[in-house]
Motif scaffolding. Sequence first.
Motif, mmCIF file in Angstrom:
data_model
loop_
_atom_site.group_PDB
_atom_site.id
_atom_site.type_symbol
_atom_site.label_atom_id
_atom_site.label_comp_id
_atom_site.label_asym_id
_atom_site.label_seq_id
_atom_site.Cartn_x
_atom_site.Cartn_y
_atom_site.Cartn_z
ATOM 1 N N THR A 446 0.514 -1.162 -0.231
ATOM 2 C CA THR A 446 0.064 0.538 -0.034
ATOM 3 C C THR A 446 0.198 1.438 0.476
ATOM 4 O O THR A 446 0.260 2.490 0.134
ATOM 5 C CB THR A 446 -0.697 0.043 1.108
ATOM 6 O OG1 THR A 446 0.049 0.383 2.107
ATOM 7 C CG2 THR A 446 -1.611 -1.360 1.480
ATOM 8 N N VAL A 447 2.152 1.343 0.041
ATOM 9 C CA VAL A 447 2.642 2.521 0.602
ATOM 10 C C VAL A 447 3.932 2.405 -1.068
ATOM 11 O O VAL A 447 4.617 1.151 -1.744
ATOM 12 C CB VAL A 447 4.061 2.316 1.102
ATOM 13 C CG1 VAL A 447 3.224 2.471 2.510
ATOM 14 C CG2 VAL A 447 4.662 1.130 1.371
ATOM 15 N N ASP A 448 3.939 4.088 -1.479
ATOM 16 C CA ASP A 448 4.754 3.790 -2.829
ATOM 17 C C ASP A 448 6.351 4.091 -1.917
ATOM 18 O O ASP A 448 6.955 5.390 -1.955
ATOM 19 C CB ASP A 448 4.479 4.700 -3.261
ATOM 20 C CG ASP A 448 4.668 5.335 -5.161
ATOM 21 O OD1 ASP A 448 5.982 4.610 -4.943
ATOM 22 O OD2 ASP A 448 5.100 6.292 -5.128
ATOM 23 N N TYR A 449 6.885 3.238 -1.871
ATOM 24 C CA TYR A 449 8.414 3.352 -1.278
ATOM 25 C C TYR A 449 9.675 2.422 -2.242
ATOM 26 O O TYR A 449 9.074 1.208 -2.045
ATOM 27 C CB TYR A 449 8.190 3.132 -0.197
ATOM 28 C CG TYR A 449 9.644 2.962 1.107
ATOM 29 C CD1 TYR A 449 10.005 4.679 1.471
ATOM 30 C CD2 TYR A 449 10.376 2.870 1.680
ATOM 31 C CE1 TYR A 449 11.426 4.888 0.742
ATOM 32 C CE2 TYR A 449 12.284 2.955 1.925
ATOM 33 C CZ TYR A 449 12.264 3.983 2.279
ATOM 34 O OH TYR A 449 13.793 4.269 2.483
ATOM 35 N N PRO A 450 10.756 2.469 -2.811
ATOM 36 C CA PRO A 450 11.353 1.788 -2.813
ATOM 37 C C PRO A 450 12.246 0.563 -2.314
ATOM 38 O O PRO A 450 12.461 0.902 -0.980
ATOM 39 C CB PRO A 450 12.646 2.755 -3.804
ATOM 40 C CG PRO A 450 12.731 3.237 -2.667
ATOM 41 C CD PRO A 450 10.905 4.005 -2.419
ATOM 42 N N PRO A 451 12.979 -0.045 -2.882
ATOM 43 C CA PRO A 451 12.978 -1.484 -1.962
ATOM 44 C C PRO A 451 14.822 -0.454 -1.839
ATOM 45 O O PRO A 451 14.875 0.065 -2.609
ATOM 46 C CB PRO A 451 13.038 -2.571 -3.028
ATOM 47 C CG PRO A 451 13.106 -2.151 -4.498
ATOM 48 C CD PRO A 451 12.222 -1.021 -4.109
ATOM 49 N N PRO A 452 15.280 -1.439 -1.177
ATOM 50 C CA PRO A 452 16.890 -0.996 -0.797
ATOM 51 C C PRO A 452 17.628 -1.110 -2.017
ATOM 52 O O PRO A 452 17.580 -2.345 -2.813
ATOM 53 C CB PRO A 452 17.565 -1.571 0.854
ATOM 54 C CG PRO A 452 15.842 -2.239 1.388
ATOM 55 C CD PRO A 452 14.705 -2.536 0.065
ATOM 56 N N ILE A 453 18.157 -0.133 -2.099
ATOM 57 C CA ILE A 453 19.432 0.067 -3.439
ATOM 58 C C ILE A 453 20.652 -0.715 -3.401
ATOM 59 O O ILE A 453 21.674 -1.054 -3.982
ATOM 60 C CB ILE A 453 20.011 1.360 -4.026
ATOM 61 C CG1 ILE A 453 20.046 2.248 -2.580
ATOM 62 C CG2 ILE A 453 18.927 2.288 -3.915
ATOM 63 C CD1 ILE A 453 20.926 3.504 -3.319
ATOM 64 N N VAL A 454 20.365 -1.377 -1.900
ATOM 65 C CA VAL A 454 22.134 -2.028 -1.538
ATOM 66 C C VAL A 454 21.277 -3.044 -0.011
ATOM 67 O O VAL A 454 20.450 -2.421 0.387
ATOM 68 C CB VAL A 454 23.472 -1.127 -0.571
ATOM 69 C CG1 VAL A 454 22.933 -0.533 0.275
ATOM 70 C CG2 VAL A 454 24.543 -1.963 -0.836
ATOM 71 N N ASP A 455 22.095 -3.886 0.127
ATOM 72 C CA ASP A 455 21.945 -4.841 0.990
ATOM 73 C C ASP A 455 22.396 -4.325 2.009
ATOM 74 O O ASP A 455 24.291 -4.418 1.653
ATOM 75 C CB ASP A 455 22.098 -6.570 0.274
ATOM 76 C CG ASP A 455 22.517 -7.176 1.831
ATOM 77 O OD1 ASP A 455 23.362 -7.969 2.154
ATOM 78 O OD2 ASP A 455 21.526 -7.971 1.657
ATOM 79 N N LEU A 456 23.134 -3.992 3.115
ATOM 80 C CA LEU A 456 23.560 -3.640 4.073
ATOM 81 C C LEU A 456 24.449 -4.745 4.724
ATOM 82 O O LEU A 456 26.068 -3.983 4.568
ATOM 83 C CB LEU A 456 22.650 -3.243 5.295
ATOM 84 C CG LEU A 456 21.931 -2.655 4.864
ATOM 85 C CD1 LEU A 456 21.188 -1.824 6.368
ATOM 86 C CD2 LEU A 456 22.460 -0.649 4.048
ATOM 87 N N GLY A 457 23.984 -5.472 4.663
ATOM 88 C CA GLY A 457 25.589 -6.886 5.149
ATOM 89 C C GLY A 457 26.398 -6.712 4.472
ATOM 90 O O GLY A 457 27.580 -6.784 4.494
ATOM 91 N N LYS A 458 25.762 -7.209 3.063
ATOM 92 C CA LYS A 458 27.437 -6.935 1.970
ATOM 93 C C LYS A 458 28.372 -5.630 1.464
ATOM 94 O O LYS A 458 29.256 -5.873 1.066
ATOM 95 C CB LYS A 458 26.214 -7.767 0.541
ATOM 96 C CG LYS A 458 25.666 -9.215 0.082
ATOM 97 C CD LYS A 458 25.004 -9.789 -0.667
ATOM 98 C CE LYS A 458 24.054 -11.473 -0.624
ATOM 99 N NZ LYS A 458 23.701 -11.709 -1.606
#
Length: 474
Positions: A446-458
Amino acid sequence: MQLIWFRSDLRLHDNTALAAACAQGPTVAVYLLSPQQWLSHDDAPSKVDFWLRNLKELSQALKALHIPLLIRDSATWADAPQVLLELCQKHGIEQLHCNEEYGVNESARDAAVADALAEAGIGFTAHLDQLLFKPGSVLTKSGTYFQVFSQFRRVCYERLHHSLPALVQKPALQKPLRITADPVPTGVTGYTPPTSALQALWPAGEAEAQERLEQFTDQRIDDYKTERDLPARPGTSQLSAYLAAGVISVRQCLHAAVASNRGEFESGSVGAVTWVSELIWREFYKHILVGYPRVSKHRAFRPEYEAVPWRDAPEDLQAWKEGRTGIPIIDAAMRQLVEIGWMHNRLRMLTAMFLSKNLLIDWREGERFFMQHLIDGDLAANNGGWQWSASSGTDSVPYFRVFNPVSQSAKFDPQGVFLKQWVPELAKLSAKDIHNPPLQGGLFATVDYPPPIVDLGKSRQRALTAFKNLPRHV
């Protein structure tokens, strides 16, 4: 006749150069408009507007003392020697007074002005005002500038225990001069004025700065150590823009903090002690600017960090600038910066570390973007903070320490109050999910928000590998 040249000291009270000029005789004031120079320094539109608004307030205060403020155009600082020489000759100036500024361009400008005036038999005196201690006076036993903050602070405290730098009295009323003050412009070429909403957040004038200082030291300073880390709370002094423009002095801040803490600055209220320490951090970075001028030249303080294999990732950089990285606390902080010209200090560290470590993008890209938007932009503090976060600076965080923005968000904004203010598309998420929105299904749909552009761990591991493989990592 004396001339006071205002720069980053836009106040009447506790102004060393102004007081010295007025003590020696009739005084006239001048301010140079240098828009091309400001653009080359990446000074933000909100910052330039703040200068001009404070300059207008200062002009009125000077007028009440019969000190006319003259405005002169000096597109770049290369023009300053001739502009000031002509002004001095026109009004029979015997001595020009100013307060010291730091940085390679500022030092070169002042040296050129001093030389030009000397050839004409006109004096030039620069006064210590922006700092508590003159750069070069706080040194190691071997005679070098300190590189470790705790050692620098210890020496500063030893001197402060001996005596606090005295406040300078406001100049007295002088006899009227037959010189008419110039109107202060509301804008300059190359700069678009900020919104009225932003201006309203940062009212101009010494009275506003003094009121903020009094409210902070009277009501909030005792809780500063803990409250300063909570971006949704008004735990900081909100004085940084006024300090950067010199609308209030570091001496005034120190005296107010000490007065609120029963005359102490190293014991007593933990909040007051912490805030005074932050004033010394400000001092430290300006001394670094003088002692190690390479940091004024877009160079890493630690030369080995010039070899970091930074990524050329324009799309990631743009996403960071626009607050659409998919990491809520990073996006909230970046949106706050762009909209109000200011960012909470802990968030400055988080966003800087995210750019330089998780995205592995050159810290200089972030340093410049911050300067282009900060109303409190200060070369020494901004550079010092960025190099601290990128591990390339003096007394910086170790390269292997990388803040996790999600855990930091949950710790310092547990209910997501700050996130909901600046990333409203996440407002319906729970206090748990808002820090790290689910990638699919449920409420996320329901929200207009992008997925993370980077994996924090990697990305953290990528940064550790890049930094560890430097020729001389420490």
